[in-house]
Scaffold this active site. Structure first.
Site, PDB file in Angstrom:
ATOM      1  N   SER A 206      58.073  31.871 -30.845  1.00  0.00           N
ATOM      2  CA  SER A 206      58.518  33.092 -31.409  1.00  0.00           C
ATOM      3  C   SER A 206      60.098  33.166 -31.793  1.00  0.00           C
ATOM      4  O   SER A 206      60.383  33.796 -32.566  1.00  0.00           O
ATOM      5  CB  SER A 206      58.063  34.119 -30.317  1.00  0.00           C
ATOM      6  OG  SER A 206      58.991  33.971 -29.190  1.00  0.00           O
ATOM      7  N   HIS A 234      51.654  34.544 -32.939  1.00  0.00           N
ATOM      8  CA  HIS A 234      52.496  34.491 -34.319  1.00  0.00           C
ATOM      9  C   HIS A 234      51.959  33.811 -35.557  1.00  0.00           C
ATOM     10  O   HIS A 234      52.401  33.686 -36.474  1.00  0.00           O
ATOM     11  CB  HIS A 234      53.919  34.128 -34.274  1.00  0.00           C
ATOM     12  CG  HIS A 234      54.893  34.983 -33.422  1.00  0.00           C
ATOM     13  ND1 HIS A 234      55.502  36.036 -33.906  1.00  0.00           N
ATOM     14  CD2 HIS A 234      55.159  34.970 -31.901  1.00  0.00           C
ATOM     15  CE1 HIS A 234      56.113  36.549 -32.861  1.00  0.00           C
ATOM     16  NE2 HIS A 234      55.820  36.028 -31.636  1.00  0.00           N
ATOM     17  N   LYS A 265      50.792  42.251 -34.054  1.00  0.00           N
ATOM     18  CA  LYS A 265      51.601  41.600 -35.027  1.00  0.00           C
ATOM     19  C   LYS A 265      50.621  41.695 -36.164  1.00  0.00           C
ATOM     20  O   LYS A 265      50.578  42.745 -36.525  1.00  0.00           O
ATOM     21  CB  LYS A 265      51.860  40.178 -34.672  1.00  0.00           C
ATOM     22  CG  LYS A 265      52.695  40.325 -33.354  1.00  0.00           C
ATOM     23  CD  LYS A 265      53.280  38.884 -32.921  1.00  0.00           C
ATOM     24  CE  LYS A 265      53.989  38.841 -31.408  1.00  0.00           C
ATOM     25  NZ  LYS A 265      54.874  39.768 -31.136  1.00  0.00           N
TER      26      LYS A 265
HETATM   27  C1  PLP Z   1      54.340  34.150 -28.377  1.00  0.00           C
HETATM   28  C2  PLP Z   1      54.038  35.639 -27.979  1.00  0.00           C
HETATM   29  N1  PLP Z   1      53.054  35.798 -26.762  1.00  0.00           N
HETATM   30  C3  PLP Z   1      52.879  37.190 -26.574  1.00  0.00           C
HETATM   31  C4  PLP Z   1      53.685  38.132 -26.686  1.00  0.00           C
HETATM   32  C5  PLP Z   1      53.268  39.479 -26.315  1.00  0.00           C
HETATM   33  O1  PLP Z   1      52.546  40.222 -27.059  1.00  0.00           O
HETATM   34  P1  PLP Z   1      53.047  41.993 -27.229  1.00  0.00           P
HETATM   35  O2  PLP Z   1      53.883  42.225 -27.867  1.00  0.00           O
HETATM   36  O3  PLP Z   1      51.593  42.374 -28.095  1.00  0.00           O
HETATM   37  O4  PLP Z   1      52.692  42.248 -25.872  1.00  0.00           O
HETATM   38  C6  PLP Z   1      54.530  37.955 -27.677  1.00  0.00           C
HETATM   39  C7  PLP Z   1      55.478  39.227 -28.167  1.00  0.00           C
HETATM   40  O5  PLP Z   1      56.517  39.232 -28.865  1.00  0.00           O
HETATM   41  C8  PLP Z   1      54.752  36.612 -28.363  1.00  0.00           C
HETATM   42  O6  PLP Z   1      55.731  36.330 -29.405  1.00  0.00           O
END
Ligand code: PLP
Length: 420
Positions: A206, A234, A265
């Site tokens: 991320s 992502h 997302k």
């Molecule tokens: C790689 C990754 N996994 C999980 C999440 C968590 O997702 P959520 O924002 O839907 O709780 C994120 C959130 O930014 C993320 O970047």
């Protein structure tokens, strides 16, 4: 404490400070950030998420229409009329809330359809899925219920915070980011120990936007008797010929044990999911603490069902996103700014020094561009950066405006020297 080099992390725990004392010091730090024009966090938006957002900033107290790069709404589906209509229909049919956790009355037909839809989306034959209220809990609650003190989680050091949280009840070893020798060393040492060994990686990371070497990871895990879980939050909707993500791009959709992801997302809502063998999923539906003790998503989740369908019905959005990614990366490169190893819609511009990164965020805001300055602990101390998410719905004019702003910031702060 030296506020010039501090980040939020420094205030998590301060020796000798009780909660009020710690909050006071932290409040002073927030004021310092405001005084320096570095307060790019928790800004109030007056319009929906998208490539342009009306944001209240220290420069524009009543809001201003900034070109925005802060939304991970990669395909622009939060504003898609069909997704909105489906969410509204969900509310019309079911009301505004689910009223209970899935286990005790909060599991509705739209949740069941969503679980079927997202499992079918990944085309993994008999696999099924369980949905959670956030992507964060899809990772944390799943891992907490699967891995106990007799087990081992082997994680890439750059995985998302939700994965680290999911591992607090088990043994955890981290390997250097995307570093296969480091992974193999851990797998080899753990070969004859532990009941379950699970390698956990992100499909797309991320902060750098880079893609995990999934083929090598899977092969090493198999060699040493470990299972594999990939969080492709992502990558989904962005990568792969039909938007199934990093695993589709590498032709590995059938090769991992668990896939997790988010509806926040590409799927333009909120929620998360895990895809795996039906026995594992069934176990999670009854054992995962979030399924038992926390309410599930609202009927607006019906919009997610439409967003999943749109990935196949309107592939033009993924194509447009990639046109934008390629155009913007080339534009940055032309002014000397390297975006590193990204292979996704996440565009990092590494600056290094946290204070200079704050200054860059301030200058970009002045030029009408809203971005996220990212500091430690989200990234290593030396790797502070401006992070941007591109969207299919950014226009050429918006991208050009951002590129001009970066040219200006580079002249002022010489950020090109640090990038890559
Ligand atoms: C790689 C990754 N996994 C999980 C999440 C968590 O997702 P959520 O924002 O839907 O709780 C994120 C959130 O930014 C993320 O970047």
């Amino acid at each position: 404490m030296d506020f010039a080099t501090a980040t939020f992390k420094n205030f998590e725990n301060i020796e000798g400070h009780d909660i009020y004392a710690r909050a006071t010091v932290f409040g002073n730090f927030l004021q310092y950030m405001k005084d320096n024009g570095h307060m790019n966090y928790r800004l109030q938006n007056f319009s929906g998420c998208g490539p342009e957002m009306c944001v209240k900033t220290s420069i524009h107290q009543n809001g201003f229409d900034y070109v925005s790069f802060v939304s991970n709404d990669y395909l622009g589906f939060t504003q898609h009329p069909k997704v909105k209509a489906a969410a509204i229909q969900g509310i019309t049919d079911f009301g505004t809330g689910a009223g209970a956790s899935p286990l005790i009355g909060g599991h509705f037909s739209y949740h069941e359809i969503l679980e079927e839809k997202i499992a079918a989306f990944f085309k993994r034959g008999k696999d099924s899925s369980v949905i959670y209220t956030t992507g964060y809990t899809a990772n944390s609650a799943t891992l907490m219920s699967l891995l106990q003190k007799e087990d081992l989680a082997i994680v890439d050091m750059a995985v998302h915070a939700s994965i680290y949280e999911g591992c607090i009840l088990t043994n955890t070893k981290t390997f250097l980011h995307n570093h296969m020798e480091s992974l193999e060393r851990i797998l080899k040492a753990a070969r004859t120990q532990y009941r379950t060994k699970l390698v956990i990686v992100d499909g797309v990371y991320s902060q750098d936007g880079d893609i995990a070497p999934l083929r090598e990871i899977i092969s090493l895990a198999r060699q040493y008797g470990a299972y594999v879980m990939v969080d492709d939050a992502h990558g989904t909707g962005v990568l792969g010929a039909t938007g199934r993500g990093a695993l589709e791009q590498l032709d590995l959709l059938h090769e991992v044990d668990l896939i997790s992801g988010t509806f926040s997302k590409t799927f333009a809502n909120i929620g998360g999911y895990v895809i795996a063998n039906p026995d594992l999923i069934n176990f999670l539906k009854f054992q995962s603490r979030q399924q038992i003790f926390s309410a599930t998503s609202t009927p607006a989740a019906a919009g997610i069902i439409k967003a999943i369908e749109l990935i196949d019905e309107e592939p033009q959005w993924q194509l447009k996103l990639w046109e934008n990614i390629n155009y913007f990366k080339k534009g940055l490169l032309d002014i000397g700014i390297d975006t590193g190893t990204t292979g996704s819609a996440i565009i990092p511009v590494k600056i290094g020094d946290p204070h200079k990164t704050g200054d860059a965020g301030k200058l970009l805001l002045k030029a009408g561009i809203y971005t996220n300055p990212i500091l430690y602990p989200a990234v290593a101390k030396k790797d502070a950066r401006i992070r941007m998410s591109l969207m299919a719905t950014h226009t050429r004019e918006q991208l050009d405006k951002a590129l001009s702003a970066f040219e200006f910031v580079n002249q002022k702060l010489d950020i090109a020297g640090q990038s890559a």
